[in-house]
Design a protein around this motif. Structure first.
Motif, short mmCIF file in Angstrom:
data_model
loop_
_atom_site.label_atom_id
_atom_site.label_comp_id
_atom_site.label_asym_id
_atom_site.label_seq_id
_atom_site.Cartn_x
_atom_site.Cartn_y
_atom_site.Cartn_z
N ASP A 1 23.26 18.27 31.38
CA ASP A 1 24.26 18.28 30.31
C ASP A 1 23.56 18.00 28.98
OD1 ASP A 1 25.92 18.47 32.48
OD2 ASP A 1 26.67 16.42 32.34
N LEU A 2 23.70 18.92 28.02
CA LEU A 2 23.00 18.81 26.75
C LEU A 2 23.94 19.13 25.59
CD1 LEU A 2 19.66 20.58 27.74
CD2 LEU A 2 20.05 18.13 27.54
N GLY A 3 23.42 18.95 24.37
CA GLY A 3 24.22 19.25 23.18
C GLY A 3 25.35 18.27 22.98
N GLU A 4 25.17 17.01 23.40
CA GLU A 4 26.27 16.05 23.35
C GLU A 4 26.18 15.08 22.17
OE1 GLU A 4 27.94 15.95 27.85
OE2 GLU A 4 26.21 14.66 27.47
N SER A 5 25.39 15.44 21.17
CA SER A 5 25.39 14.68 19.92
C SER A 5 26.57 15.14 19.07
CB SER A 5 24.07 14.88 19.17
OG SER A 5 22.97 14.42 19.94
N PHE A 6 26.81 14.46 17.96
CA PHE A 6 27.90 14.86 17.07
C PHE A 6 27.62 14.30 15.69
CE2 PHE A 6 32.04 14.07 15.01
CZ PHE A 6 32.52 15.37 15.00
N GLY A 7 27.48 15.20 14.70
CA GLY A 7 27.21 14.75 13.35
C GLY A 7 25.93 13.93 13.30
N MET A 8 26.03 12.73 12.73
CA MET A 8 24.87 11.85 12.62
C MET A 8 24.62 11.06 13.90
SD MET A 8 23.58 12.38 9.67
CE MET A 8 22.50 10.96 9.43
N TRP A 9 25.56 11.15 14.85
CA TRP A 9 25.43 10.39 16.09
C TRP A 9 24.62 11.20 17.09
CZ3 TRP A 9 27.89 11.10 21.09
CH2 TRP A 9 27.71 10.01 21.95
N LYS A 10 23.53 10.65 17.60
CA LYS A 10 22.63 11.37 18.50
C LYS A 10 22.74 10.80 19.90
CE LYS A 10 17.78 12.71 19.11
NZ LYS A 10 18.07 14.13 19.32
N MET A 11 22.89 11.70 20.87
CA MET A 11 22.92 11.30 22.27
C MET A 11 21.99 12.19 23.07
SD MET A 11 26.14 10.91 24.89
CE MET A 11 25.85 10.35 26.58
N GLY A 12 21.20 11.57 23.93
CA GLY A 12 20.30 12.33 24.78
C GLY A 12 19.00 12.71 24.08
N LEU A 13 18.08 13.21 24.86
CA LEU A 13 16.77 13.63 24.34
C LEU A 13 16.58 15.11 24.66
CD1 LEU A 13 14.68 10.54 25.58
CD2 LEU A 13 15.61 10.93 23.29
N ASP A 14 17.41 15.92 24.03
CA ASP A 14 17.45 17.35 24.35
C ASP A 14 16.11 18.05 24.20
OD1 ASP A 14 20.09 16.69 24.61
OD2 ASP A 14 20.86 18.25 23.27
N GLU A 15 15.38 17.70 23.14
CA GLU A 15 14.10 18.36 22.90
C GLU A 15 13.10 18.09 24.02
OE1 GLU A 15 15.62 16.33 20.82
OE2 GLU A 15 16.04 17.42 18.96
N GLN A 16 13.15 16.87 24.55
CA GLN A 16 12.22 16.51 25.63
C GLN A 16 12.68 17.03 26.98
OE1 GLN A 16 13.24 14.56 23.10
NE2 GLN A 16 12.00 12.71 22.90
N VAL A 17 13.99 17.16 27.18
CA VAL A 17 14.52 17.61 28.47
C VAL A 17 14.35 19.10 28.67
CG1 VAL A 17 16.64 17.92 29.81
CG2 VAL A 17 16.24 15.77 28.62
N MET A 18 14.62 19.88 27.65
CA MET A 18 14.74 21.33 27.78
C MET A 18 13.54 22.01 28.44
SD MET A 18 17.31 23.45 27.10
CE MET A 18 18.23 23.04 25.60
N PRO A 19 12.29 21.59 28.18
CA PRO A 19 11.17 22.28 28.81
C PRO A 19 11.11 22.15 30.33
CG PRO A 19 10.44 21.00 26.91
CD PRO A 19 11.84 20.57 27.21
N HIS A 20 11.87 21.20 30.90
CA HIS A 20 11.73 20.89 32.32
C HIS A 20 12.92 21.31 33.18
CE1 HIS A 20 8.33 18.61 30.91
NE2 HIS A 20 9.12 17.84 30.19
N ILE A 21 13.92 21.95 32.57
CA ILE A 21 15.11 22.34 33.33
C ILE A 21 15.27 23.86 33.36
CG2 ILE A 21 16.31 20.19 32.82
CD1 ILE A 21 17.98 21.79 30.74
N ASP A 22 16.18 24.32 34.21
CA ASP A 22 16.44 25.76 34.34
C ASP A 22 17.76 26.17 33.72
OD1 ASP A 22 14.15 26.30 36.28
OD2 ASP A 22 15.28 24.78 37.39
N MET A 23 18.72 25.23 33.67
CA MET A 23 20.07 25.55 33.22
C MET A 23 20.58 24.44 32.31
SD MET A 23 21.46 26.59 37.04
CE MET A 23 22.88 27.57 36.53
N ALA A 24 21.11 24.82 31.15
CA ALA A 24 21.63 23.85 30.19
C ALA A 24 23.14 23.97 30.08
CB ALA A 24 21.00 24.08 28.81
N ASN A 25 23.85 22.88 30.40
CA ASN A 25 25.30 22.82 30.27
C ASN A 25 25.60 22.28 28.87
OD1 ASN A 25 25.05 23.16 33.15
ND2 ASN A 25 24.89 20.94 33.33
N ILE A 26 26.04 23.15 27.96
CA ILE A 26 26.13 22.79 26.54
C ILE A 26 27.55 22.43 26.14
CG2 ILE A 26 25.66 23.56 24.19
CD1 ILE A 26 23.55 25.45 25.33
N ALA A 27 27.71 21.23 25.57
CA ALA A 27 29.01 20.75 25.13
C ALA A 27 29.63 21.71 24.13
CB ALA A 27 28.88 19.36 24.53
#
Length: 243
Positions: free
Chosen positions: A6-32
């Motif tokens: 599950d990615l893309g779960e930040s909002f505005g100035m609020w940051k959640m997750g480490l999308d940049e670090q996760v993306m190279p290691h997964i096959d499928m991104a579930n985007i909010a």
């Protein structure tokens, strides 16, 4: 087995997750899609990352519950829920097209995901909404002991399913996820790795009561909210590649 996250779960100035670090290691991104998290800028940034790393993209819609991060159930009519799904899927589908990407599947988020796995009416509404969207999309749902029944339901509306298992969650004997409120429902690292190995080698998990449950999963859900999680995803990815 493909890894989804599950990615893309930040909002505005609020940051959640480490999308940049996760993306190279997964096959499928579930985007909010904006109803529990995410906004136009976050969607665009997440899609750009997915394109950079050649990751398959899916919509991650929820109940309209940004305050509760989509983790609260809502009583919605069939029409309301269908329109709620169309709205969110169309948003990420359109954004994906702008980036030259194709939306491939839908994985509901949070309470909506849990509700559809426990209420056949809700699951049927979700299946029909995804099947009637004006482009072919797959639906990701939990692999359980009712997967054959769920596949039959999907066949009725000509919908393709992606069955998923969870690396870090404990299972009931029926194949549902044990409530997070119970001790042991979220595995520590050693138990998580053991569960992944068991899934890959035997296609089973050990339930909370100690039973062996067969799960015919196509994808494995992982989480990358911190540095330890990223390292764990890398380890899981290596196990999948070895298998």
């Amino acid at each position: 087995m493909k890894l989804n996250c599950d990615l893309g779960e930040s909002f505005g100035m609020w940051k959640m997750g480490l999308d940049e670090q996760v993306m190279p290691h997964i096959d499928m991104a579930n985007i909010a899609c904006g109803f529990h998290a995410g906004d136009a800028d976050v969607m665009a940034a997440t899609l750009a990352l997915a394109k950079q790393h050649n990751v398959t993209i899916g919509a991650h819609p929820s109940y309209p519950d940004k305050q509760g991060f989509g983790r609260r159930s809502m009583a919605m009519s069939d029409k309301e829920l269908s329109n709620c799904l169309y709205y969110q899927i169309a948003a990420i589908d359109g954004m994906a097209a702008v980036h030259g990407l194709t939306l491939e599947y839908v994985k509901p988020h949070g309470a909506l995901y849990n509700d559809m796995m426990s209420d056949e009416r809700i699951l049927n509404v979700v299946m029909r909404a995804v099947a009637s969207y004006p482009k072919p999309l797959k639906l990701m749902i939990l692999a359980t002991n009712l997967s054959a029944k769920h596949q039959a339901m999907a066949n009725e509306v000509e919908l393709e399913l992606i069955l998923e298992a969870f690396a870090d969650r404990q299972y009931t004997d029926e194949g549902k996820l044990v409530s997070r409120s119970l001790a042991g429902s979220v595995h520590d690292k050693s138990t998580l790795i053991a569960q992944v190995k068991q899934l890959l080698e035997h296609g089973t998990v050990t339930t909370r009561s100690g039973q062996q449950l067969a799960l015919h999963a196509d994808s494995l859900c992982v989480h990358g909210d911190n540095e330890a999680g990223i390292a764990l995803i890398q380890e899981i990815k290596a196990l999948c590649q070895q298998a």
